[in-house]
Enzyme design. Structure first.
Site, PDB file in Angstrom:
ATOM      1  CB  SER A 158     -10.710  -0.005   9.213  1.00 15.69           C
ATOM      2  OG  SER A 158      -9.582   0.170   8.095  1.00 15.69           O
ATOM      3  CG  ASP A 169      -2.879   2.430   1.711  1.00 13.43           C
ATOM      4  OD1 ASP A 169      -1.666   2.264   1.208  1.00 13.43           O
ATOM      5  OD2 ASP A 169      -3.403   1.794   2.438  1.00 13.43           O
ATOM      6  N   GLY A 204       2.481  -0.208   1.062  1.00 13.61           N
ATOM      7  CA  GLY A 204       2.639  -0.832   2.387  1.00 13.61           C
ATOM      8  C   GLY A 204       3.601   0.296   3.161  1.00 13.61           C
ATOM      9  CG  HIS A 239       1.678   3.055  12.432  1.00 14.70           C
ATOM     10  ND1 HIS A 239       1.671   1.670  12.713  1.00 14.70           N
ATOM     11  CD2 HIS A 239       0.862   3.861  12.343  1.00 14.70           C
ATOM     12  CE1 HIS A 239       0.268   1.689  12.513  1.00 14.70           C
ATOM     13  NE2 HIS A 239      -0.291   2.860  12.842  1.00 14.70           N
TER      14      HIS A 239
HETATM   15  N1  SAH Z   1      -7.061   0.509   8.244  1.00 16.42           N
HETATM   16  C1  SAH Z   1      -6.428  -0.791   7.551  1.00 16.42           C
HETATM   17  C2  SAH Z   1      -4.969  -0.993   8.146  1.00 16.42           C
HETATM   18  C3  SAH Z   1      -4.020   0.282   7.487  1.00 16.42           C
HETATM   19  S1  SAH Z   1      -2.146  -0.583   7.667  1.00 16.42           S
HETATM   20  C4  SAH Z   1      -7.220  -1.777   8.297  1.00 16.42           C
HETATM   21  O1  SAH Z   1      -7.674  -1.807   9.703  1.00 16.42           O
HETATM   22  O2  SAH Z   1      -7.650  -2.786   7.844  1.00 16.42           O
HETATM   23  C5  SAH Z   1      -1.760   1.229   7.254  1.00 16.42           C
HETATM   24  C6  SAH Z   1      -1.523   1.358   5.517  1.00 16.42           C
HETATM   25  O3  SAH Z   1      -1.137   2.747   5.623  1.00 16.42           O
HETATM   26  C7  SAH Z   1      -0.656   0.711   4.768  1.00 16.42           C
HETATM   27  O4  SAH Z   1      -1.532  -0.133   3.629  1.00 16.42           O
HETATM   28  C8  SAH Z   1       0.318   1.555   4.042  1.00 16.42           C
HETATM   29  O5  SAH Z   1       0.236   1.270   2.313  1.00 16.42           O
HETATM   30  C9  SAH Z   1      -0.495   2.936   4.069  1.00 16.42           C
HETATM   31  N2  SAH Z   1       0.287   4.205   4.333  1.00 16.42           N
HETATM   32  C10 SAH Z   1       1.500   4.237   4.933  1.00 16.42           C
HETATM   33  N3  SAH Z   1       1.836   5.562   4.729  1.00 16.42           N
HETATM   34  C11 SAH Z   1       1.170   6.147   4.004  1.00 16.42           C
HETATM   35  C12 SAH Z   1       1.064   7.565   3.293  1.00 16.42           C
HETATM   36  N4  SAH Z   1       2.137   8.195   3.424  1.00 16.42           N
HETATM   37  N5  SAH Z   1       0.228   7.785   2.584  1.00 16.42           N
HETATM   38  C13 SAH Z   1      -0.712   6.908   2.087  1.00 16.42           C
HETATM   39  N6  SAH Z   1      -0.810   5.564   2.869  1.00 16.42           N
HETATM   40  C14 SAH Z   1       0.228   5.293   3.623  1.00 16.42           C
HETATM   41 MG    MG Z   2      -3.832   0.498  12.545  1.00 10.85          MG
END
Ligand code: SAH
Ligand code: MG
Length: 214
Positions: free
Chosen positions: A58, A77, A81, A150
């Site tokens: 994204s 991030d 994960g 999530h």
């Molecule tokens: N936007 C990306 C997908 C993101 S997946 C795309 O569309 O390609 C969700 C990401 O959020 C993961 O890599 C995870 O490490 C990160 N994440 C989850 N909780 C988080 C937090 N509290 N702080 C920072 N990053 C977080």
């Molecule tokens: Mg998503």
């Protein structure tokens, strides 16, 4: 769709190829909508924040529109994960584990993707927990894309930490909004409902992607 909140923002073929080769969770129709709505709100010199870089898919879409606008994308991030991406869970990908420490590390994948996309001058990766960074944030933001953790706690904290920084006529975009629990986890939907209760209004809905303005 009003011309004011959406603009044509196609991704050049070279970047389509890089995005397609990058791991991630963003369907093409949602990516198209994300670019269009964010492009309409980015100003020259402005800033967009993405929560959840993962491998940079994204960020390529958002980085392209940021470059076109003369703006900057900050993508956050911790790169370890989300819960559902850990070993044994539905969205785990063994290729993303750093064998030396036995923990996920998506940062190298994101950096490669941004390098291949030629977007390293426009997209600034920030490595850390969303709440750690939002706690000292003050700059008004043209666009915020919430696509991080999530769990209820993580999603609500992302909203609480970042939505106040969306400038008056900026845009808040939330991913993975599933009103029906059969389609997915409810935390992003709860955040969406909270945004509506706070005075945000929906301007776009494509798949699980929702864009809102005050
Ligand atoms: N936007 C990306 C997908 C993101 S997946 C795309 O569309 O390609 C969700 C990401 O959020 C993961 O890599 C995870 O490490 C990160 N994440 C989850 N909780 C988080 C937090 N509290 N702080 C920072 N990053 C977080
Ligand atoms: Mg998503």
């Amino acid at each position: 769709m009003s011309a004011e909140v959406f603009v044509e923002a196609p991704l050049p073929d070279a970047l389509v190829a890089v995005a397609a080769a990058t791991k991630g969770f963003l369907p093409d129709d949602e990516a198209d909508a994300l670019r269009a709505v964010v492009a309409a709100h980015l100003r020259p010199g402005g800033v967009a924040v993405e929560i959840g870089t993962y491998c940079g898919k994204s960020a390529i879409h958002l980085g392209h529109v940021a470059r076109e606008a003369g703006a900057t994308l900050l993508t956050l991030d911790h790169h370890r994960g989300s819960e559902e991406q850990q070993p044994g869970w539905e969205y785990h990908d063994t290729e993303l584990v750093d064998p030396e420490i036995g923990a996920m590390d998506t940062l190298p994948f994101a950096r490669r993707a941004l390098h291949r996309a030629g977007l390293e001058e426009v997209v600034v990766p920030i490595v850390g927990r969303s709440t750690t960074i939002s706690a000292f944030w003050t700059t008004p933001l043209d666009a915020v894309f919430i696509d991080g953790g999530h769990t209820e706690e993580a999603a609500q904290a992302d909203y609480a930490g970042w939505s106040p920084h969306v400038r008056g006529d900026g845009v808040l975009v939330i991913h993975d909004v599933f009103p029906d629990p059969a389609d997915g986890g409810q935390a992003p939907f709860h955040v969406y409902e909270r945004a509506l209760a706070d005075g945000f209004a929906e301007i776009l809905h494509v798949g699980s992607l929702r864009a809102l303005r005050r």
